[in-house]
Scaffold this active site. Sequence first.
Site, PDB file in Angstrom:
ATOM      1  N   HIS A  27       0.964  -1.349  -0.013  1.00  0.00           N
ATOM      2  CA  HIS A  27       0.059  -0.181   0.047  1.00  0.00           C
ATOM      3  C   HIS A  27       0.875   1.285  -0.084  1.00  0.00           C
ATOM      4  CE1 HIS A  27      -0.005   1.238   4.354  1.00  0.00           C
ATOM      5  NE2 HIS A  27       1.074   0.559   4.540  1.00  0.00           N
ATOM      6  N   CYS A  37       5.700   6.567   3.820  1.00  0.00           N
ATOM      7  CA  CYS A  37       4.703   5.764   3.520  1.00  0.00           C
ATOM      8  C   CYS A  37       3.730   6.300   2.365  1.00  0.00           C
ATOM      9  CB  CYS A  37       3.669   5.663   4.897  1.00  0.00           C
ATOM     10  SG  CYS A  37       4.318   4.926   6.120  1.00  0.00           S
ATOM     11  N   HIS A  41       4.868   0.211  -0.641  1.00  0.00           N
ATOM     12  CA  HIS A  41       5.751  -0.569   0.233  1.00  0.00           C
ATOM     13  C   HIS A  41       4.563  -1.657   0.657  1.00  0.00           C
ATOM     14  CE1 HIS A  41       3.749   2.238   3.066  1.00  0.00           C
ATOM     15  NE2 HIS A  41       3.861   1.405   4.041  1.00  0.00           N
ATOM     16  N   HIS A  78      -1.803 -10.904  -0.998  1.00  0.00           N
ATOM     17  CA  HIS A  78      -0.689 -10.370  -2.141  1.00  0.00           C
ATOM     18  C   HIS A  78      -1.517  -9.402  -3.185  1.00  0.00           C
ATOM     19  CE1 HIS A  78       1.422 -13.893  -0.651  1.00  0.00           C
ATOM     20  NE2 HIS A  78       2.619 -13.202  -1.160  1.00  0.00           N
ATOM     21  N   GLU A 129       0.507  -4.025  11.458  1.00  0.00           N
ATOM     22  CA  GLU A 129       1.171  -3.682  10.371  1.00  0.00           C
ATOM     23  C   GLU A 129       2.796  -4.178  10.466  1.00  0.00           C
ATOM     24  OE1 GLU A 129       0.475  -0.101   7.673  1.00  0.00           O
ATOM     25  OE2 GLU A 129       2.218   0.379   9.039  1.00  0.00           O
TER      26      GLU A 129
END
Length: 145
Positions: A27, A37, A41, A78, A129
């Site tokens: 994302h 971010c 990544h 995935h 995460e």
Amino acid sequence: MIQQMYPAPMHSYRYELNKDFQFAAAHYVPHEDAGACRRLHGHTYFANVTVVGNDLNESGFLVNFQDIKNLIHKRFDHTVLNEDSLFNEMDPNHFPTTEVVARKFWEVIQESLNKLPNAPRCVQVFLRETPTSYVIFRPQEEDFQ
């Protein structure tokens, strides 16, 4: 095997089911304040879903463990989360941050549970995460309406 303890939501239901699973997804967060971010990544996410209820179904389950896993794993493993229709780049309430992803997972799970005659409820989505960062989403009563 995932072996960890999760904060437990308060409830008064007879049964509580918890399903752990992991999935890999990429994302990016489309906002200037997201720092690194903002770049695409990936993570190996760890999730725990808590479902509660008072009645079992005709198979003797509150809900089948596999059904809970499949709702999320089959759809998101995935993938690039940003490409899923649940997310968009126009509204921060729909950016694929961990907070939003946890809420969206709750929405997907609860939508499925709403179709079941024994009326189970998803009362918590724990989404890790990274090894040091996680989010918990707990719906409020009005979210079940």
